[in-house]
Design a protein around this motif. Structure first.
Motif, short mmCIF file in Angstrom:
data_model
loop_
_atom_site.label_atom_id
_atom_site.label_comp_id
_atom_site.label_asym_id
_atom_site.label_seq_id
_atom_site.Cartn_x
_atom_site.Cartn_y
_atom_site.Cartn_z
N SER A 28 -95.14 -49.76 2.10
CA SER A 28 -94.62 -49.08 3.30
C SER A 28 -94.52 -47.59 3.06
CB SER A 28 -93.24 -49.63 3.66
OG SER A 28 -93.33 -50.98 4.02
N ASP A 61 -97.92 -52.70 9.47
CA ASP A 61 -97.06 -53.03 8.34
C ASP A 61 -96.47 -54.43 8.56
OD1 ASP A 61 -95.59 -52.97 6.06
OD2 ASP A 61 -94.65 -51.03 6.44
N GLU A 62 -96.99 -55.40 7.85
CA GLU A 62 -96.57 -56.80 7.92
C GLU A 62 -96.53 -57.35 9.35
OE1 GLU A 62 -93.65 -58.09 5.29
OE2 GLU A 62 -94.09 -56.58 3.78
N GLN A 91 -92.57 -51.70 9.59
CA GLN A 91 -92.11 -52.97 9.00
C GLN A 91 -90.82 -53.43 9.69
OE1 GLN A 91 -91.70 -52.94 4.73
NE2 GLN A 91 -90.99 -55.05 4.69
MG MG Z 1 -92.78 -52.69 3.03
#
Ligand code: MG
Ligand code: ADP
Length: 403
Positions: A195, A326-327, A237
């Motif tokens: 991140s 991010d994810e 995230q």
């Molecule tokens: Mg992360």
């Protein structure tokens, strides 16, 4: 601007400029009311503008609700009416005369800040029936789109980027490239610095070293809104959104840079045509990720999975050339994950480039062209999904920690 500037800046909005504009508009309104007041009174003296009065106006706004226009009216009415009552009631209760209502208002302010920090108007809003935004954008003009880079053109070059938080080196001289049309995965155990790498690329954090090139041009040190303007868009995230706005409105925020109308056009309602265009685009992007049927829901009422999808739609609304996710699959159910993978494949087919942080190995392996593996802030290896899967190093570092 109230919920934190990071998301707004990432969508290309200059929050400083808007704060300044709001300040100037407020000052102009105050000047007009001062002029009307003087005109009406025929004299001007400082007492209506004293610090005590200033606190009273602020109290009215906070009590009513600072983010609602009608909150100001409600706050002013409640304060003035109770003040009148208290001025009669309190001296009778206490036995002596004096300005005791200030004490009562002080207590009320503390109670309001504790139990209704958004103000009393929110209680009224909850009781009012909520009408869905009228869908009037079928004939809206399409928003301008950017010229997409040709497949294989070098897009992003990350060169030995470094980030230190005090003594901790969160990202330690990490390098990788992305060509147009690639889907690159960035994987690694929790805390590996994925991140943080995203934040370095998108200008959310300042680099401690190294540089980032976008289509050959250095973007190191630029603000995230300038980077967004160049065609890099992202999700977070920890989802960043405006919970009290609808899904559609949140997604339309992503179209900010594709609009031309400024504050004054908006105030005079001359931007309606363009606004319809934004909502049409937002609906189109929501349909793409399979959420068009939920566009009128409040974003804050969504579960985590759909919130992530909404962020992807918002990022797509910026018409990016490179999308950083991010994810994105965290918190999604199996079916939703498959649907998301299909959307990402379709984006790739349309020439979009993607950088993807993901924990779900199956998801990354099936989707990406190349994978960069990070551990403790450093780049462990880079290769095709098959190479990464076969690497004993990666197995030890990444898969080992999964158990
Ligand atoms: Mg992360
Ligand atoms: P990942 O996304 O790979 O799980 P992060 O990039 O979030 O990892 O974090 C990498 C490391 O940097 C972690 O050890 C984390 O605690 C630390 N870190 C992240 N952000 C900050 C910050 N703002 N201040 C201090 N340390 C941070």
């Amino acid at each position: 601007m109230k919920n934190g500037a990071t998301m707004a800046e990432a969508m290309g909005i200059s929050t400083f400029r808007y704060k300044m504009e709001v300040f100037v508009i407020a000052a102009v309104l105050a000047a007009i009311s001062g002029w009307l007041f003087a005109f009406f009174q025929r004299t001007v003296n400082p007492s209506p503008f004293s610090i005590g009065k200033g606190i009273e106006y602020l109290f009215m706004a906070v009590l009513g609700g600072v983010s609602h226009v009608w909150g100001a009216f409600l706050g002013a009415a409640v304060v003035k009416l109770t003040e009148d009552q208290l001025q009669v009631l309190l001296p009778r209760l206490i036995g002596t005369s004096g300005n005791f209502e200030g004490i009562v208002f002080g207590v009320v302010l503390i109670v309001v800040l504790k139990y209704a920090p958004e103000g009393l108007w929110t209680f009224v809003v909850r009781k009012l029936p909520r009408a869905d935004r009228k869908r009037d954008w079928d004939t809206a003009p399409a928003l301008p789109a950017r010229d997409k880079p040709a497949r294989g053109e070098p897009l992003l070059q990350v060169q030995a980027v470094r980030k230190q938080f005090g003594g901790l080196t969160a990202v330690n001289d990490v390098s990788f490239d992305i060509q147009a049309g690639d889907i690159v995965g960035l994987i690694g155990p929790n805390g590996a610095g994925k991140s943080t790498t995203f934040n370095l690329i998108t200008g959310v954090l300042a680099l401690s070293g190294g540089q980032v090139l976008w289509r050959g041009e250095p973007i190191t040190g630029m603000a995230s809104r300038q980077i967004a303007r160049r065609g890099i868009s992202r999700t977070f995230q920890h989802v960043k959104m405006i919970p009290e706005m609808t899904v559609l409105e949140n997604v339309a925020l992503g179209g900010y840079l594709r609009g031309r109308s400024g504050t004054f056009k908006a105030m005079l309602r001359l931007d309606r045509q363009e606004e319809r265009g934004l909502f049409a685009e937002a609906e189109r992007q929501l349909a793409r990720i399979g959420m068009a049927d939920r566009m009128h829901e409040l974003a804050g009422n969504l579960a985590l999975g759909p919130q992530r999808l909404m962020e992807i739609a918002r990022a797509l609304c910026t018409d990016p050339a490179l999308l950083l996710l991010d994810e994105p699959a965290a918190g999604l159910r199996h079916k939703e994950k498959q649907a998301l993978a299909d959307v990402l494949r379709q984006l790739k087919a349309e020439g979009m480039s993607l950088l993807l942080v993901e924990h779900d190995m199956e998801f990354v392996m099936g989707l990406t062209d190349r994978i960069v593996v990070m551990e403790f802030g450093t780049r462990l290896m880079e290769g095709t999904p098959a190479q990464v899967q076969a690497s004993p190093q990666v197995r030890a570092a990444y898969l080992g920690t999964e158990h």
